[in-house]
Design a protein around this motif. Structure first.
Motif, mmCIF file in Angstrom:
data_model
loop_
_atom_site.group_PDB
_atom_site.id
_atom_site.type_symbol
_atom_site.label_atom_id
_atom_site.label_comp_id
_atom_site.label_asym_id
_atom_site.label_seq_id
_atom_site.Cartn_x
_atom_site.Cartn_y
_atom_site.Cartn_z
ATOM 1 N N PHE A 162 0.859 -1.172 0.000
ATOM 2 C CA PHE A 162 0.000 0.000 0.000
ATOM 3 C C PHE A 162 0.896 1.223 0.000
ATOM 4 O O PHE A 162 1.782 1.344 0.845
ATOM 5 C CB PHE A 162 -0.897 0.060 1.240
ATOM 6 C CG PHE A 162 -2.008 -0.927 1.252
ATOM 7 C CD1 PHE A 162 -3.051 -0.842 0.329
ATOM 8 C CD2 PHE A 162 -2.035 -1.943 2.193
ATOM 9 C CE1 PHE A 162 -4.094 -1.752 0.354
ATOM 10 C CE2 PHE A 162 -3.075 -2.854 2.226
ATOM 11 C CZ PHE A 162 -4.101 -2.762 1.305
ATOM 12 N N THR A 163 0.664 2.113 -0.944
ATOM 13 C CA THR A 163 1.280 3.433 -0.862
ATOM 14 C C THR A 163 0.214 4.377 -0.336
ATOM 15 O O THR A 163 -0.984 4.150 -0.535
ATOM 16 C CB THR A 163 1.784 3.934 -2.223
ATOM 17 O OG1 THR A 163 0.657 4.168 -3.085
ATOM 18 C CG2 THR A 163 2.740 2.945 -2.867
ATOM 19 N N THR A 164 0.641 5.419 0.321
ATOM 20 C CA THR A 164 -0.298 6.440 0.764
ATOM 21 C C THR A 164 0.312 7.799 0.465
ATOM 22 O O THR A 164 1.485 8.035 0.758
ATOM 23 C CB THR A 164 -0.682 6.293 2.257
ATOM 24 O OG1 THR A 164 -1.522 7.380 2.641
ATOM 25 C CG2 THR A 164 0.519 6.215 3.168
ATOM 26 N N GLY A 165 -0.468 8.643 -0.175
ATOM 27 C CA GLY A 165 -0.003 9.973 -0.551
ATOM 28 C C GLY A 165 0.520 10.029 -1.975
ATOM 29 O O GLY A 165 0.794 9.009 -2.602
ATOM 30 N N GLY A 166 0.614 11.252 -2.475
ATOM 31 C CA GLY A 166 1.193 11.477 -3.800
ATOM 32 C C GLY A 166 0.295 11.143 -4.966
ATOM 33 O O GLY A 166 0.774 10.916 -6.075
ATOM 34 N N THR A 167 -1.032 11.126 -4.762
ATOM 35 C CA THR A 167 -1.947 10.739 -5.840
ATOM 36 C C THR A 167 -2.768 11.906 -6.387
ATOM 37 O O THR A 167 -3.664 11.700 -7.193
ATOM 38 C CB THR A 167 -2.915 9.641 -5.358
ATOM 39 O OG1 THR A 167 -3.666 10.142 -4.252
ATOM 40 C CG2 THR A 167 -2.173 8.378 -4.966
ATOM 41 N N ALA A 195 -4.942 7.770 -8.252
ATOM 42 C CA ALA A 195 -4.478 6.482 -7.733
ATOM 43 C C ALA A 195 -4.617 5.387 -8.778
ATOM 44 O O ALA A 195 -5.544 5.383 -9.585
ATOM 45 C CB ALA A 195 -5.272 6.113 -6.481
ATOM 46 N N THR A 196 -3.680 4.446 -8.722
ATOM 47 C CA THR A 196 -3.709 3.303 -9.618
ATOM 48 C C THR A 196 -3.386 2.055 -8.815
ATOM 49 O O THR A 196 -3.064 2.129 -7.627
ATOM 50 C CB THR A 196 -2.729 3.499 -10.805
ATOM 51 O OG1 THR A 196 -2.963 2.495 -11.778
ATOM 52 C CG2 THR A 196 -1.284 3.462 -10.352
ATOM 53 N N ASN A 205 -2.318 2.140 -4.667
ATOM 54 C CA ASN A 205 -2.135 3.527 -4.230
ATOM 55 C C ASN A 205 -3.363 3.976 -3.446
ATOM 56 O O ASN A 205 -4.490 3.861 -3.928
ATOM 57 C CB ASN A 205 -2.000 4.482 -5.412
ATOM 58 C CG ASN A 205 -0.819 4.227 -6.310
ATOM 59 O OD1 ASN A 205 -0.835 4.630 -7.462
ATOM 60 N ND2 ASN A 205 0.222 3.577 -5.821
ATOM 61 N N LEU A 206 -3.118 4.493 -2.249
ATOM 62 C CA LEU A 206 -4.175 5.057 -1.419
ATOM 63 C C LEU A 206 -3.955 6.557 -1.284
ATOM 64 O O LEU A 206 -2.835 7.044 -1.486
ATOM 65 C CB LEU A 206 -4.151 4.419 -0.026
ATOM 66 C CG LEU A 206 -4.485 2.930 0.051
ATOM 67 C CD1 LEU A 206 -4.165 2.384 1.435
ATOM 68 C CD2 LEU A 206 -5.940 2.692 -0.300
ATOM 69 N N PRO A 207 -5.002 7.299 -0.920
ATOM 70 C CA PRO A 207 -4.837 8.736 -0.690
ATOM 71 C C PRO A 207 -3.913 8.991 0.499
ATOM 72 O O PRO A 207 -3.541 8.058 1.227
ATOM 73 C CB PRO A 207 -6.253 9.228 -0.385
ATOM 74 C CG PRO A 207 -7.161 8.075 -0.558
ATOM 75 C CD PRO A 207 -6.359 6.841 -0.684
ATOM 76 N N GLY A 208 -3.587 10.249 0.731
ATOM 77 C CA GLY A 208 -2.696 10.610 1.824
ATOM 78 C C GLY A 208 -3.392 10.896 3.142
ATOM 79 O O GLY A 208 -2.779 10.772 4.197
ATOM 80 N N SER A 209 -4.655 11.221 3.117
ATOM 81 C CA SER A 209 -5.374 11.566 4.347
ATOM 82 C C SER A 209 -5.791 10.300 5.095
ATOM 83 O O SER A 209 -6.300 9.357 4.481
ATOM 84 C CB SER A 209 -6.595 12.421 3.989
ATOM 85 O OG SER A 209 -7.785 11.873 4.449
ATOM 86 N N PRO A 210 -5.607 10.255 6.413
ATOM 87 C CA PRO A 210 -6.017 9.074 7.176
ATOM 88 C C PRO A 210 -7.504 8.749 7.023
ATOM 89 O O PRO A 210 -7.874 7.583 6.926
ATOM 90 C CB PRO A 210 -5.691 9.438 8.626
ATOM 91 C CG PRO A 210 -4.759 10.583 8.566
ATOM 92 C CD PRO A 210 -4.986 11.278 7.265
#
Length: 163
Positions: A67-72, A115-116, A127-132
């Motif tokens: 899981f990535t978070t942020g940068g989308t 996100a992809t 890819n996940l968003p950056g906000s919790p």
């Protein structure tokens, strides 16, 4: 057990100027599917560094899921989707589509997510968003389907059809 890597893409986080709340939120939620975060990093919003970390987790650590978070988003420094696309062998577009569809019911800004998701070898990258808050909302949509996808990648399941 599903072995998971989490990569937070954040310039401020990498410099120690912002506490990462999204990475811990992911760690907490993946326990519900038998997931364990075995690798975690905060990386600047730099495509080359992100690509290197994605390759490390998939090829060397051989995690099942990243899981990535942020940068989308739309910022010029938001390059997580580009890093992901540069390292995957195959796309898994339904995952990002499902997250956007569900998120659109909460906010029209969801359509701005770039996100992809895709597969590198036997590793699924999402890819996940950056906000919790957005991370939790997106994971609620996709988490229950991911174990089956991991089983297929591992060669433990063959079909998705119900009898």
């Amino acid at each position: 057990m599903i072995k998971i890597g989490v990569i937070t893409a954040s310039d401020k986080g990498a410099r120690g100027e912002r506490v990462d709340l999204s990475g811990p939120a992911i760690k907490e939620m993946v326990a519900s599917i038998g997931g364990e975060v075995i690798a975690y990093a905060i990386v600047p919003d730099d495509q080359i560094l992100l690509q290197a970390k994605l390759k490390e987790y998939a090829d060397e650590l051989r995690v099942d899921l990243i899981f990535t978070t942020g940068g989308t988003g739309f910022s010029p420094r938001d390059v997580t989707p580009e890093a992901t696309l540069a390292v995957v062998d195959r796309l898994a577009p339904g995952i990002a589509e499902a997250m956007r569809l569900a998120s659109l019911k909460i906010t029209p800004k969801a359509m701005l997510s770039r996100a992809t998701s895709g597969i590198r070898g036997k590793t699924l990258i999402v890819n996940l968003p950056g906000s919790p808050k957005a991370v939790k909302e997106c994971l609620e949509v996709i988490l229950t389907a991911l174990p089956h996808g991991i089983e297929i990648l591992r060669g433990e399941a063959q079909e998705c059809a119900r009898p």
